[in-house]
Design a protein around this motif. Sequence first.
Motif, short mmCIF file in Angstrom:
data_model
loop_
_atom_site.label_atom_id
_atom_site.label_comp_id
_atom_site.label_asym_id
_atom_site.label_seq_id
_atom_site.Cartn_x
_atom_site.Cartn_y
_atom_site.Cartn_z
N ASP A 134 17.10 -20.66 54.90
CA ASP A 134 15.83 -21.04 55.63
C ASP A 134 14.82 -20.00 55.88
N LEU A 135 15.39 -18.86 56.33
CA LEU A 135 14.80 -17.69 56.86
C LEU A 135 15.52 -16.43 56.58
N ILE A 136 14.88 -15.26 56.04
CA ILE A 136 15.81 -13.95 55.91
C ILE A 136 14.76 -13.17 56.65
N VAL A 137 15.80 -12.36 57.42
CA VAL A 137 15.19 -11.31 58.37
C VAL A 137 15.35 -10.06 57.90
N VAL A 138 14.58 -9.05 57.67
CA VAL A 138 14.68 -7.74 57.02
C VAL A 138 14.28 -6.70 58.26
N ASP A 139 14.60 -5.73 58.25
CA ASP A 139 14.50 -4.62 59.23
C ASP A 139 13.72 -3.51 58.42
N ASP A 140 12.51 -3.04 58.79
CA ASP A 140 11.86 -1.91 58.11
C ASP A 140 11.82 -1.94 56.82
N TYR A 141 11.42 -3.11 55.96
CA TYR A 141 11.30 -3.11 54.39
C TYR A 141 10.04 -2.78 54.09
#
Length: 159
Positions: free
Chosen positions: A41-48
Amino acid sequence: MKKLAIQKSNISQELTTYFLNKDVDVCEFLTVDDIDYDLFDLIVVDDYEYELPINSINIHSSLLPAFPQKDAIEKAFMYGVKISGITISNNNNIIAQYPVFISTDMHFDEFKQEIMKAKLQLSKMIILDILTNRAIDHEYLQPDLNNKPCQCVNCKGCH
């Protein structure tokens, strides 16, 4: 049950624990190449730094558009800014921002720790809002102006 994928980062373990307690199915991944976006449902990425699918958000360690690179914390501190912060966005569409103030006697490690705290706090709130389909209205993040009238020049009711 909502499905959430979180890229491994310095806050991913705390986010994973937080959302497992919210009855969310959470998966951690290393790189965006490791994930099937259609399964979540949701993908969380860091400093992409690149474009993401619509069901993804990027948590960035600066107030975009300033310092868009991965080493934003170091760049902002070395540049001497007095306010930095966190931006959560999707493909250059800013969803939320939160400031971190830098005092003149603040050491870099203190600044980095404040950025990480803000990153975790804002991330929890925004991810939860998105997963529960709540309208995102973050007026309560703004400083209390004690109902003083706007000081904008030629204000057109912007706030």
